[in-house]
Design an enzyme around this catalytic site. Structure first.
Site, PDB file in Angstrom:
ATOM      1  N   SER A 120      13.805   1.489   2.925  1.00  0.00           N
ATOM      2  CA  SER A 120      13.492   1.705   1.391  1.00  0.00           C
ATOM      3  C   SER A 120      12.126   3.213   1.853  1.00  0.00           C
ATOM      4  O   SER A 120      11.627   3.648   0.834  1.00  0.00           O
ATOM      5  CB  SER A 120      12.501   0.629   0.999  1.00  0.00           C
ATOM      6  N   THR A 121      11.374   3.100   3.402  1.00  0.00           N
ATOM      7  CA  THR A 121      10.456   4.030   2.965  1.00  0.00           C
ATOM      8  C   THR A 121      10.828   4.928   2.817  1.00  0.00           C
ATOM      9  O   THR A 121      10.728   6.019   2.039  1.00  0.00           O
ATOM     10  CB  THR A 121       9.902   3.913   4.817  1.00  0.00           C
TER      11      THR A 121
END
Lengths: 378, 596
Positions: B302-303
């Site tokens: 998700s980064t």
């Protein structure tokens, strides 16, 4: 008798009265001894410096032996060689005692896994060198005594062969296979010269072949040495080591040599540089020219010895002179043959040149006897 | 009768003597030919073989340079260790020499005397003595006693930044890390000495030998140059301490962290846990030596959403307020179904909220709107799929397939960080670009090269790679990242007392050997910078396979981010944004952005 012989005898007679010394034998011998002392120093100085507290250790000892050798030579020159006929059997017994004494702990000195030296307290002594000298005297005496019956197998061949086998058995125990070969060759040549029929000389061949087969099975080191001899580069780190380094010494020397003292192989590469492999150091420092010079000096000596054998009036003198010359010649051939890779490795010194008291004294004594035979030859 | 017989015998003897003489002559000729063959025919090949065994070469290097941190604290040094030996033959009075040496050395007089009495040309008396001992021994000024100095690499901080600094082998050659990459700078001048050795391997002199190098043995060798790194030893220490605590607390396999200055690209700290001891590198597995931050690609999870968001805003097709329908937590694309994490079933979210809550479906919808080419181009702009050019060995470029090969599901996956492999250094460099108003800097670890007396030889200044996104886009993405650490955001645990910080959580599923995503193996990460509006550090923290007390990036990595940020900003004397805790969006929205 040929006329030339008469003239020759007259000259010898004249020279004898003027205290003559045979230059053909003496000059090359002294040259070889001189070169030997210098080369022993060159080959051994580093070793002597590190292990014997002084680079001149071997040089001093060799020079001392040479000095003793000259006294011995003069002594034998004036000792009527015919007296050896009375000394033959005592000498044989003495040499057998010496060889056997090696087996006695404390008396025998072991070097490189073989006992060949006898420790007599102040000096060590090689019984094999002495025994070779005695063998020559015995064969000359025995054959000259037997005259025509030399053609008989049981009289002319068998007793000599039995003594040889006795020596061989003693050497086998040390083990000193090389001495057996040298003694065998010496005996055969002398028996041949003495008139033993060729068929008698060839008769032990089947027996010897069988013996060789048994030996190869029982003493595997003989086979190892032989393999190292056949392909030294393949066994360069073990059996072929000495040979490979000897080759490199000869090759590095080339035609003219690296110069006196410039051998690198003597610096702990070449084993026994001042004894068995001194010719390799000479080859490296003095080149092919130096080797040829050394061989030439020997040829002159051998020729002189053979001439005395030919000139002697009676069989004992003739056979003795030829035997002593043959012993020197065999030592020369085997030593050079080994260093040049023509023969399997065998610890044998080069007469007059190699470091070693026994070898030098016996060689010089031989020359003394030759001179005496020459003087008596009229 | 007797006479005739004798003459007859003599005749035979003479004939046979002549025969034997011929035989001798034959043997002599053979010997002469053989000698000639060896000494003339084979001379050159044999002497060549002989030369080879005489020559022995030794290589010598000058003292290897020092590696400093940015404040000139030593990270790697070279110590000179002295060993004391003797040439016994040069010592006349061995008893006195032994007695005097025993006074300064730890060996007893009798042991030293025995060594001095050795027949060998050289013996060691005592090896590797302390500088004080060797100094005392030198002042005795004894003949025949020699001092031999060997160099030994020493890492005063032991395991600190081990993978970054690397190590040098016993011969003084750099084998890993900066030691390897800058070996040419660090290594001193070298000298090769060829000398002659005898059959025992000992050296001997020969005036005739032309291959000997004159004075080679005595020549002073130039020392190596020193390196000043961008690393700050204190920040490195803080980072390593927090990382180790985090990995242990969550019983993870390993962890890594990087701290970078966004405006310059200077790496302030770079670490991997567990580290190794460079003094005994051989006792560790080789896989532990490498600088995984630079060498190892992984799926970020998700980064990556912040870069998808940046792509959307930069394209002009979305604003932070653009709303997307989030399908109540389950969205089908072909045969695959995308879920949002946890039990979230969002309906309508703005782009801003999608980042704050880290909605997978939301970001897929965003990317569907802007198209795969826009996303691909933005990711390329951010440097993914290419090496950053950091001055560390064996950098990976990661894996980013061209957009033309992306299927619909690939585009969706890449939007939230699956189906793409990146390195940690790529992630932090890209994030630093957002922090630096959209301008990406090339990361680097060596600041300067200095000479023996400290003079500057070469300095490395910050290098601009390119403008990646506009300043406005950077500002918008920053605001979204600020909201992540606010109340309700996934990274609330990263909020730091006194400072506005910003970032993005990541909880990436690891891939099983069969190619499917694992249900129980994750990489928990947090990627961000601080302070949010005046960034001093960009930071990535990534924890591999946490097994205890949570596995979400927000649970595992965010607290580590908070600790590192808090201590580092304090160390850097960064003035706090406010005096109290920032736990709601109120202050920020009043002061800064349009968004809560």
């Amino acid at each position: 008798m040929p006329i030339s012989h008469h003239i020759h005898s007259d000259i010898v007679l004249k020279r004898k009265h003027s205290g003559h010394y045979n230059v053909q034998l003496l000059i090359p011998m002294l040259l070889l001894i001189g070169i030997g002392i210098v080369m022993v120093y060159s080959a051994s100085s580093t070793l002597a410096h590190e292990h014997f507290n002084g680079e001149y250790y071997f040089l001093k000892k060799q020079a001392f032996f040479a000095f003793i050798g000259i006294i011995v030579l003069i002594g034998f020159k004036n000792f009527p060689y015919t007296y050896f006929t009375y000394l033959t059997y005592p000498l044989i017994i003495l040499s057998l005692v010496f060889i056997t004494a090696i087996e006695i702990p404390g008396l025998g000195v072991e070097v490189n896994g073989a006992s060949r030296w006898l420790n007599l307290g102040i000096l060590t002594f090689q019984p094999a060198e002495f025994a070779r000298f005695v063998l020559v005297i015995y064969l000359a005496y025995s054959m000259s005594k037997k005259e025509n019956s030399i053609k008989s197998f049981s009289i002319g061949f068998l007793p000599h062969f039995i003594l040889l086998v006795l020596f061989a058995l003693l050497f086998l125990h040390q083990p000193d296979f090389g001495s057996i070969i040298i003694f065998g060759a010496l005996t055969w040549i002398m028996l041949f010269v003495g008139g033993v029929p060729i068929m008698h000389l060839l008769s032990p061949l089947p027996f010897l072949s069988g013996l060789l087969f048994v030996l190869m099975n029982q003493k595997p080191y003989i086979i190892d040495r032989f393999m190292g001899f056949l392909d030294p580069w393949k066994y360069a780190s073990d059996e072929g080591y000495q040979l490979v380094h000897s080759f490199m010494a000869f090759g590095s020397g080339g035609l003219f040599g690296a110069g006196f003292g410039q051998s690198y192989q003597k610096l702990f590469y070449l084993p026994e540089p001042h004894t068995d492999f001194i010719i390799a150091v000479i080859g490296e420092e003095m080149g092919f020219i130096g080797v040829i010079f050394i061989i030439t000096l020997f040829v002159v000596i051998l020729h002189g010895g053979i001439r005395i054998a030919l000139r002697s009036d009676e069989p004992f003198g003739s056979l003795l002179a030829m035997g002593l010359t043959t012993a020197l010649a065999l030592q020369l051939f085997v030593n050079l043959g080994v260093a040049l890779g023509l023969l399997p490795t065998k610890g044998l010194t080069l007469p007059f040149l190699s470091y070693g008291g026994t070898s030098l004294l016996i060689s010089m004594a031989s020359v003394g006897i030759l001179l005496n035979i020459e003087e008596a030859a009229t | 009768m007797k006479s005739i017989s004798t003459d007859n015998t003599k005749y035979h003897i003479r004939r046979r003597i002549n025969f034997v003489s011929c035989f001798f002559l034959l043997l002599l000729i053979t010997i002469v030919f053989r000698a000639g063959y060896l000494q003339i025919w084979c001379a050159s090949s044999l002497s060549e073989k002989a030369e080879k065994q005489y020559e022995k070469s030794l290589s010598f290097y000058g003292k290897r340079g020092v590696i400093y941190d940015r404040n000139l604290k030593k990270l790697a040094d070279t110590l000179s260790i002295t060993s004391i030996g003797a040439h016994p033959r040069q010592i006349k009075n061995k008893k006195t020499a032994a007695q005097r040496l025993a006074g300064v050395l730890s060996e007893s007089q009798s042991v030293i005397y025995r060594k001095l009495s050795s027949p060998k040309p050289f013996v060691w008396i005592e090896r590797k003595v302390s500088p004080a001992v060797s100094h005392n021994a030198r002042t005795l000024k004894l003949n025949g006693i020699v001092f031999k100095t060997e160099h030994s690499r020493f890492y005063p901080n032991k395991t600190l930044a081990a993978q970054l600094i690397g190590f040098a082998g016993v011969d003084g050659t750099g084998l890993e890390g900066v030691e390897f990459a800058y070996n040419n700078v660090l290594q001193g001048g070298n000298g090769k000495l060829t000398f002659l050795k005898d059959g025992r391997g000992q050296r001997f002199e020969s005036p005739n030998h032309d291959k000997q190098i004159k004075n080679g043995y005595k020549r002073e060798l130039k020392n190596g140059n020193d390196l000043i790194l961008t690393i700050d030893r204190n920040i490195q220490y803080i980072t390593e301490k927090v990382l180790a605590e985090t990995v242990k607390k969550h019983q993870a396999k390993s962890g890594m962290a990087i701290v970078m200055t966004p405006q310059t690209g200077e790496v302030l700290a770079l670490t991997h846990y567990p580290a190794f001891n460079p003094h005994a590198f051989n006792r560790y597995d080789k896989t532990q030596w490498r600088n995984r931050i630079v060498t190892d690609p992984f799926e970020p999870g998700s980064t990556m959403k912040i870069f998808s968001a940046a792509a959307a805003i930069e394209s002009g097709q979305c604003s932070p307020n653009t709303s997307f329908y989030c399908e109540k937590g389950s969205y089908r694309i072909g045969r695959n179904t995308i879920h949002d994490a946890g039990s979230h079933s969002f309906e309508w979210l703005t782009l801003h909220q999608i980042i704050k809550y880290s909605s997978n479906i939301g970001v897929v919808k965003v990317v569907e709107k802007i198209g795969k080419d826009v996303l691909y181009n933005t990711l390329i702009q951010f440097g993914f799929g290419q090496k950053t050019g950091i001055d560390c060995p064996s950098e990976t470029s990661g894996t980013l397939a061209p957009a033309s090969k992306w299927k619909t599901i690939d585009t969706a996956a890449i939007a939230f960080g699956q189906g793409i492999a990146v390195s940690a250094i790529q992630l932090v460099t890209a994030t630093a670009a957002i922090a630096n108003h959209g301008i990406m800097m090339k990361p680097y670890v060596v600041k300067a090269i200095t000479g023996e007396s400290g003079q500057l030889i070469q300095s490395f200044s910050p290098t601009i790679v390119r403008r990646v996104i506009s300043e406005t886009t950077a500002r918008s993405v920053t605001e979204m990242m600020v909201s992540v650490v606010r109340k309700g955001g996934t990274g609330v645990n990263a909020s730091t007392d006194g400072y506005f910080v910003c970032g993005k959580t990541g909880t990436a599923q690891k891939i099983n050997p069969d190619g499917k995503y694992a249900k129980d193996r994750f990489i928990a990460s947090f990627l961000g910078f601080a302070p949010a509006y005046n960034p001093r550090i960009a930071l990535l923290i990534s924890i591999d396979e946490p097994t205890k007390e949570g596995y979400y990036g927000g649970t595992v990595a965010a607290p580590a981010f908070r600790k590192i940020t808090s201590e580092t900003l304090d160390y850097l004397n960064v003035e706090p944004d406010t005096s109290g805790a920032i736990d709601s969006g109120l202050t920020a929205s009043l002061n800064r952005g349009p968004q809560g």
